[in-house]
Design an enzyme around this catalytic site. Structure first.
Site, mmCIF file in Angstrom:
data_model
loop_
_atom_site.group_PDB
_atom_site.id
_atom_site.type_symbol
_atom_site.label_atom_id
_atom_site.label_comp_id
_atom_site.label_asym_id
_atom_site.label_seq_id
_atom_site.Cartn_x
_atom_site.Cartn_y
_atom_site.Cartn_z
ATOM 1 N N HIS A 123 0.835 -1.221 0.000
ATOM 2 C CA HIS A 123 0.000 0.000 0.000
ATOM 3 C C HIS A 123 0.864 1.264 0.000
ATOM 4 O O HIS A 123 0.538 2.243 0.670
ATOM 5 C CB HIS A 123 -0.936 0.009 1.221
ATOM 6 C CG HIS A 123 -2.025 -1.019 1.146
ATOM 7 N ND1 HIS A 123 -3.206 -0.813 0.477
ATOM 8 C CD2 HIS A 123 -2.107 -2.278 1.656
ATOM 9 C CE1 HIS A 123 -3.984 -1.890 0.584
ATOM 10 N NE2 HIS A 123 -3.330 -2.796 1.289
ATOM 11 N N ASP A 164 -0.979 -4.835 6.077
ATOM 12 C CA ASP A 164 -1.964 -5.708 5.430
ATOM 13 C C ASP A 164 -1.637 -5.895 3.957
ATOM 14 O O ASP A 164 -0.964 -5.062 3.350
ATOM 15 C CB ASP A 164 -3.360 -5.089 5.554
ATOM 16 C CG ASP A 164 -3.419 -3.708 4.911
ATOM 17 O OD1 ASP A 164 -2.528 -2.895 5.209
ATOM 18 O OD2 ASP A 164 -4.335 -3.453 4.116
ATOM 19 N N GLU A 165 -2.145 -6.959 3.405
ATOM 20 C CA GLU A 165 -2.131 -7.190 1.950
ATOM 21 C C GLU A 165 -0.777 -6.890 1.314
ATOM 22 O O GLU A 165 -0.708 -6.276 0.246
ATOM 23 C CB GLU A 165 -3.209 -6.336 1.271
ATOM 24 C CG GLU A 165 -4.598 -6.700 1.737
ATOM 25 C CD GLU A 165 -5.680 -5.779 1.194
ATOM 26 O OE1 GLU A 165 -6.760 -6.288 0.897
ATOM 27 O OE2 GLU A 165 -5.459 -4.554 1.089
ATOM 28 N N ALA A 166 0.288 -7.345 1.969
ATOM 29 C CA ALA A 166 1.623 -7.134 1.399
ATOM 30 C C ALA A 166 1.884 -8.248 0.378
ATOM 31 O O ALA A 166 2.834 -9.017 0.512
ATOM 32 C CB ALA A 166 2.655 -7.116 2.519
ATOM 33 N N HIS A 167 1.026 -8.312 -0.627
ATOM 34 C CA HIS A 167 1.086 -9.444 -1.561
ATOM 35 C C HIS A 167 2.302 -9.407 -2.474
ATOM 36 O O HIS A 167 2.611 -10.396 -3.130
ATOM 37 C CB HIS A 167 -0.188 -9.490 -2.415
ATOM 38 C CG HIS A 167 -1.445 -9.552 -1.616
ATOM 39 N ND1 HIS A 167 -1.572 -10.284 -0.465
ATOM 40 C CD2 HIS A 167 -2.651 -8.943 -1.798
ATOM 41 C CE1 HIS A 167 -2.796 -10.141 0.029
ATOM 42 N NE2 HIS A 167 -3.460 -9.314 -0.750
#
Ligand code: TNX
Length: 523
Positions: free
Chosen positions: A265, A328-331
């Site tokens: 993000h 979060d969501e550290a894809h």
């Protein structure tokens, strides 16, 4: 005819009759317990109190108690038309705010209402402030209007003794996907305060915009803050702006929790400084709504210089205890890199005197001692992921509960809701209320649950009216889950108390969603 005459007499008795004014409602106080969040204990009885033209607001000599009395006067004067002097002397009847040691904790209060007046007693100013919010709700909704109303201004008789279930009762506003001005944030703070929310989490950075000035990295805001979802002009807070928000929040007993979301993000930062990218090439600014494509370069030293500067400068203008580091969501970050990054970043937060909060993916790394994880999974989130959060809680990590399919204010209410998302499902008003933070994650020790938070992500939210529509009425349910004892939890009773908030929101200019699940009074 008799009824009309009766109303006229009451209006005259209230001393506020003006030609052409609407007939007054019957002179009956609403029930003492008709408050959101439900007070811990309500004992109705005795005569109602009638606020009259000659009333005063008696306050402690100085300091915060006096300021809270002045805030109350500012709410009551326009609608009652009464002078309501705020005074520490004399014995005029009316409303009294008292600071006195007692079994109230830092946020609790006692409110006693009877013929002679209303007295709110608390040990700390925050308790007085919360007691004042209760008093507002015990008065007719029209008290919130900004022009003189007929009254009468009755408060049911009896005693309320109240204290919160959880210390952390939060709301998050995503000012990154769409930017909201200081004035807009203040408006939201006022709405939150009415429901005894005490934490304002600001999601200050994301792929679409960096919203807080950092002197050592000025392009974060001048470039990284220059747009938002949909390509609008974005914006950012100067340090003075941010401090103004912090000050305003504090005057309403809310603590600001700033979030810099990392390592994912982060497109706005990566676009602003090429050096932060592993390949040294800055990507373009991003105005879409996808998630999970960006990552700070975990292997580069400059990344940690950057993080240190950002956290140092942000901590210096944040009096609150917490600093949220996202996570979060550290894809686009490998698991190993994610763990290594969090191992280096958490001590930086501690170095600048703050406690780490992270989204619950932090529990997949090594949460620092004292860290708090914010759970944003769903009822049916994979058991292994829940088990990891529960295990961390058993090992001392605190939890803030924000289950997305319960408390995400950006989820649509129904398929027809014009705004919002539905990736976590539809969240109607009953569903948002009908769960228990204490038993939501079985196995998590009760002491680990610090409270609840209702996030409002703003991919589809642009205006004040949008905020109103998504937050109300669900925010009230989140506030009640955070404040009220589990024993008061009952949808059928709640929906009646909630319905009584509708006219208050109308008086305050809040455009709420008139859910068919709630028995609203006719407009
Ligand atoms: C998930 S919740 C996100 C956000 C989005 C949100 C939209 C979380 C920690 N991450 O980036 O804005 O969904 O509902």
């Amino acid at each position: 005819m008799a009824r009309v005459l009766g109303s006229l007499l009451l209006v005259a008795a209230a001393g506020a009759f003006t030609a052409g004014a609407a007939p007054a409602p019957p002179a009956k106080a609403g029930p003492l317990g008709r408050v959101v969040p439900a007070p811990a204990s309500v004992t109705p009885g005795g005569s109602a109190y009638r606020l009259t033209r000659d009333a005063a607001i008696r306050v402690p000599d100085s300091g915060e108690g006096r300021r809270i009395g002045t805030q109350l006067a500012d709410i009551l004067r326009p609608s009652t038309g009464y002078a309501l002097p705020v005074t520490s002397h004399g014995h005029r009847s009316g409303i009294q705010l008292r600071l006195k040691s007692g079994p109230f904790g830092t946020e609790g209060y006692r409110l006693v209402s009877g013929r002679g007046g209303v007295t709110i007693t608390a040990a700390r100013p925050a308790g007085l402030f919360h007691g004042v919010q209760t008093l507002r709700q015990l008065l007719p909704a029209a008290v919130e209007k900004d022009s003189v109303q007929p009254g009468p201004w009755l408060v049911a008789g009896g005693t309320i003794v109240d204290t919160p279930r959880y210390a952390y009762r939060g709301a998050m506003l995503d000012v990154s996907r769409h930017f909201f001005t200081v004035e807009q944030v203040k408006r939201y703070i006022d709405q939150l305060a009415l429901y005894k929310i005490n934490q304002l989490h600001l999601h200050l950075s994301d792929d679409q915009g960096w919203r807080i000035a950092v002197n050592s990295w000025p392009r974060l805001t001048t470039y990284g803050g220059s747009t938002e979802v949909g390509g609008g002009k974005g914006g950012y807070y100067t340090k003075a702006d941010y401090q103004e928000i912090v000050r305003y929040a504090a005057s309403r007993y809310l603590e600001v929790v700033p979030e810099i979301d990392m390592p994912g993000h982060t497109n706005a930062a990566l676009a602003s400084y090429a050096d932060l990218n592993c390949d040294g090439v800055a990507p373009p600014l991003y105005t879409g709504t996808e998630v999970g494509f960006s990552s700070l370069c975990v292997g580069k030293e400059i990344t940690y210089d950057f993080v240190d500067d950002v956290i140092r400068e942000l901590a210096a203008i944040t009096p609150g205890r917490y600093l949220h580091i996202g996570g979060d969501e550290a894809h686009s970050t490998s698991h190993e890199d994610y763990v290594g990054f969090m191992d280096r970043v958490q001590p930086i937060v501690a170095k600048y005197g703050k406690t780490v909060i992270g989204w619950h993916q932090l529990t997949g790394a090594h949460p620092a001692k004292g860290a708090i994880a914010q759970y944003w999974g769903l009822d049916d989130t994979d058991a292994a992921e829940k088990a990891q959060v529960v295990k961390a809680a058993q090992n001392g990590t605190g939890l803030i509960l924000s289950p997305a399919d319960r408390i995400y204010l950006d989820m649509k209410y129904t398929e027809d809701t014009p705004l919002g998302q539905d990736w976590a499902g539809l969240v109607d008003v009953k569903r948002a209320y009908d769960w228990d933070p204490g038993s939501y994650l079985p196995g998590a020790p009760a002491s680990a649950i610090r409270g609840v938070e209702a996030p409002l992500w703003t991919e589809t939210i642009v205006t004040d009216a949008d905020i109103d529509y998504m937050a109300f009425p669900r925010l009230a349910g989140a506030a009640e889950l955070g404040w009220s004892p589990a024993a008061t939890h009952d949808w059928d009773a709640y929906k009646v108390r909630l319905a009584a908030q509708g006219p208050r929101w109308e008086a305050l200019g809040i455009g709420y969603y008139r859910s068919p699940q709630v028995p609203w009074p006719a407009k």
